[in-house]
Design a protein around this motif. Sequence first.
Motif, PDB file in Angstrom:
ATOM      1  N   ASP A  76       1.072 -13.828 -71.396  1.00 23.76           N
ATOM      2  CA  ASP A  76       0.571 -12.458 -71.291  1.00 23.76           C
ATOM      3  C   ASP A  76      -0.485 -12.117 -72.324  1.00 23.76           C
ATOM      4  N   SER A  77      -0.523 -12.840 -73.431  1.00 23.80           N
ATOM      5  CA  SER A  77      -1.432 -12.490 -74.519  1.00 23.80           C
ATOM      6  C   SER A  77      -2.070 -13.756 -75.082  1.00 23.80           C
ATOM      7  N   LEU A  78      -3.326 -13.638 -75.451  1.00 17.58           N
ATOM      8  CA  LEU A  78      -4.032 -14.761 -76.071  1.00 17.58           C
ATOM      9  C   LEU A  78      -4.100 -14.629 -77.585  1.00 17.58           C
ATOM     10  N   LYS A  79      -3.518 -13.538 -78.130  1.00 19.52           N
ATOM     11  CA  LYS A  79      -3.520 -13.346 -79.581  1.00 19.52           C
ATOM     12  C   LYS A  79      -2.703 -14.457 -80.235  1.00 19.52           C
ATOM     13  N   PRO A  80      -3.238 -15.092 -81.245  1.00 23.96           N
ATOM     14  CA  PRO A  80      -2.497 -16.174 -81.913  1.00 23.96           C
ATOM     15  C   PRO A  80      -1.107 -15.746 -82.381  1.00 23.96           C
ATOM     16  N   SER A  81      -0.981 -14.519 -82.870  1.00 23.58           N
ATOM     17  CA  SER A  81       0.327 -14.066 -83.373  1.00 23.58           C
ATOM     18  C   SER A  81       1.337 -13.852 -82.255  1.00 23.58           C
ATOM     19  N   ASP A  82       0.886 -13.771 -80.999  1.00 22.08           N
ATOM     20  CA  ASP A  82       1.784 -13.583 -79.860  1.00 22.08           C
ATOM     21  C   ASP A  82       2.169 -14.896 -79.183  1.00 22.08           C
ATOM     22  N   ILE A  83       1.376 -15.920 -79.360  1.00 17.77           N
ATOM     23  CA  ILE A  83       1.589 -17.170 -78.629  1.00 17.77           C
ATOM     24  C   ILE A  83       2.976 -17.745 -78.884  1.00 17.77           C
ATOM     25  N   GLY A  84       3.410 -17.744 -80.101  1.00 20.93           N
ATOM     26  CA  GLY A  84       4.683 -18.362 -80.438  1.00 20.93           C
ATOM     27  C   GLY A  84       5.920 -17.614 -79.982  1.00 20.93           C
ATOM     28  N   THR A  85       5.759 -16.377 -79.493  1.00 18.66           N
ATOM     29  CA  THR A  85       6.930 -15.602 -79.096  1.00 18.66           C
ATOM     30  C   THR A  85       7.000 -15.314 -77.607  1.00 18.66           C
ATOM     31  N   GLN A  86       5.957 -15.646 -76.866  1.00 16.08           N
ATOM     32  CA  GLN A  86       5.905 -15.251 -75.462  1.00 16.08           C
ATOM     33  C   GLN A  86       6.993 -15.890 -74.607  1.00 16.08           C
ATOM     34  N   VAL A  87       7.242 -17.161 -74.785  1.00 15.63           N
ATOM     35  CA  VAL A  87       8.259 -17.835 -73.976  1.00 15.63           C
ATOM     36  C   VAL A  87       9.635 -17.263 -74.305  1.00 15.63           C
ATOM     37  N   ALA A  88       9.914 -17.070 -75.576  1.00 17.00           N
ATOM     38  CA  ALA A  88      11.206 -16.491 -75.976  1.00 17.00           C
ATOM     39  C   ALA A  88      11.375 -15.086 -75.409  1.00 17.00           C
ATOM     40  N   HIS A  89      10.310 -14.289 -75.401  1.00 16.30           N
ATOM     41  CA  HIS A  89      10.391 -12.927 -74.870  1.00 16.30           C
ATOM     42  C   HIS A  89      10.741 -12.932 -73.385  1.00 16.30           C
ATOM     43  N   GLN A  90      10.302 -13.946 -72.655  1.00 14.41           N
ATOM     44  CA  GLN A  90      10.632 -14.022 -71.236  1.00 14.41           C
ATOM     45  C   GLN A  90      12.147 -14.158 -71.038  1.00 14.41           C
ATOM     46  N   PHE A  91      12.785 -14.911 -71.923  1.00 10.47           N
ATOM     47  CA  PHE A  91      14.238 -15.056 -71.831  1.00 10.47           C
ATOM     48  C   PHE A  91      14.946 -13.781 -72.275  1.00 10.47           C
ATOM     49  N   GLU A  92      14.389 -13.098 -73.251  1.00 11.91           N
ATOM     50  CA  GLU A  92      14.963 -11.820 -73.674  1.00 11.91           C
ATOM     51  C   GLU A  92      14.868 -10.789 -72.550  1.00 11.91           C
ATOM     52  N   GLU A  93      13.731 -10.774 -71.843  1.00 14.79           N
ATOM     53  CA  GLU A  93      13.565  -9.865 -70.709  1.00 14.79           C
ATOM     54  C   GLU A  93      14.589 -10.174 -69.622  1.00 14.79           C
ATOM     55  N   GLN A  94      14.796 -11.451 -69.351  1.00 15.00           N
ATOM     56  CA  GLN A  94      15.769 -11.855 -68.342  1.00 15.00           C
ATOM     57  C   GLN A  94      17.183 -11.417 -68.746  1.00 15.00           C
ATOM     58  N   LEU A  95      17.525 -11.605 -70.008  1.00 18.27           N
ATOM     59  CA  LEU A  95      18.838 -11.180 -70.512  1.00 18.27           C
ATOM     60  C   LEU A  95      19.011  -9.674 -70.347  1.00 18.27           C
ATOM     61  N   LYS A  96      17.972  -8.925 -70.656  1.00 14.36           N
ATOM     62  CA  LYS A  96      18.036  -7.468 -70.530  1.00 14.36           C
ATOM     63  C   LYS A  96      18.228  -7.062 -69.075  1.00 14.36           C
ATOM     64  N   ARG A  97      17.498  -7.716 -68.148  1.00 10.83           N
ATOM     65  CA  ARG A  97      17.666  -7.398 -66.726  1.00 10.83           C
ATOM     66  C   ARG A  97      19.103  -7.661 -66.267  1.00 10.83           C
ATOM     67  N   ILE A  98      19.661  -8.780 -66.701  1.00  8.30           N
ATOM     68  CA  ILE A  98      21.045  -9.109 -66.343  1.00  8.30           C
ATOM     69  C   ILE A  98      21.997  -8.061 -66.916  1.00  8.30           C
ATOM     70  N   ALA A  99      21.780  -7.693 -68.168  1.00  7.59           N
ATOM     71  CA  ALA A  99      22.657  -6.722 -68.833  1.00  7.59           C
ATOM     72  C   ALA A  99      22.596  -5.356 -68.171  1.00  7.59           C
ATOM     73  N   LEU A 100      21.398  -4.943 -67.791  1.00  3.89           N
ATOM     74  CA  LEU A 100      21.250  -3.611 -67.198  1.00  3.89           C
ATOM     75  C   LEU A 100      21.749  -3.562 -65.753  1.00  3.89           C
ATOM     76  N   SER A 101      21.914  -4.728 -65.129  1.00  4.13           N
ATOM     77  CA  SER A 101      22.382  -4.737 -63.737  1.00  4.13           C
ATOM     78  C   SER A 101      23.853  -5.131 -63.624  1.00  4.13           C
ATOM     79  N   ASP A 102      24.512  -5.381 -64.753  1.00  9.30           N
ATOM     80  CA  ASP A 102      25.934  -5.743 -64.672  1.00  9.30           C
ATOM     81  C   ASP A 102      26.792  -4.485 -64.558  1.00  9.30           C
ATOM     82  N   ASP A 103      28.108  -4.667 -64.579  1.00  7.83           N
ATOM     83  CA  ASP A 103      29.003  -3.528 -64.400  1.00  7.83           C
ATOM     84  C   ASP A 103      29.416  -2.862 -65.711  1.00  7.83           C
ATOM     85  N   ILE A 104      28.767  -3.210 -66.807  1.00 12.79           N
ATOM     86  CA  ILE A 104      29.050  -2.580 -68.101  1.00 12.79           C
ATOM     87  C   ILE A 104      28.041  -1.438 -68.287  1.00 12.79           C
TER      88      ILE A 104
END
Length: 139
Positions: free
Chosen positions: A46-74
Amino acid sequence: MKRTMGAGPLPRTVGQVLPTSHMERSHLGVRGRSIGGLKGKGYRVDSLKPSDIGTQVAHQFEEQLKRIALSDDIPEKGMRDGEYFMPHLAPAMARQYATKEIKAALDDLECGRNFYAAYEPRNKEISERVTQLFGGGPL
């Protein structure tokens, strides 16, 4: 009257702390190869900024975790916007996600090994220079 702090006149902006050099411009090619490698392996960039490159893949997993959490029964009652309770996953499902995340981390390291070798020392140098000139802790 110019104010100085050991290393010369105080720059007006952080961008003037360490000007773009030939070495920095050559790092653009390394960054491009890192991004191309990640895209080639199917990861979103999503970003070409050098400071963002190292976190983009990890953020995709965090987004996925959040989607799962918000759609569960808790219910997320009483939580601030953006906060959620960790979802409960069956061990087999958790292992599946963990395997994908480990593979993504290894792909990120493989694609970015030259980028990180160039970026990290430069990032450290800039952070130390900003701290020296403006005070405060490391960035």
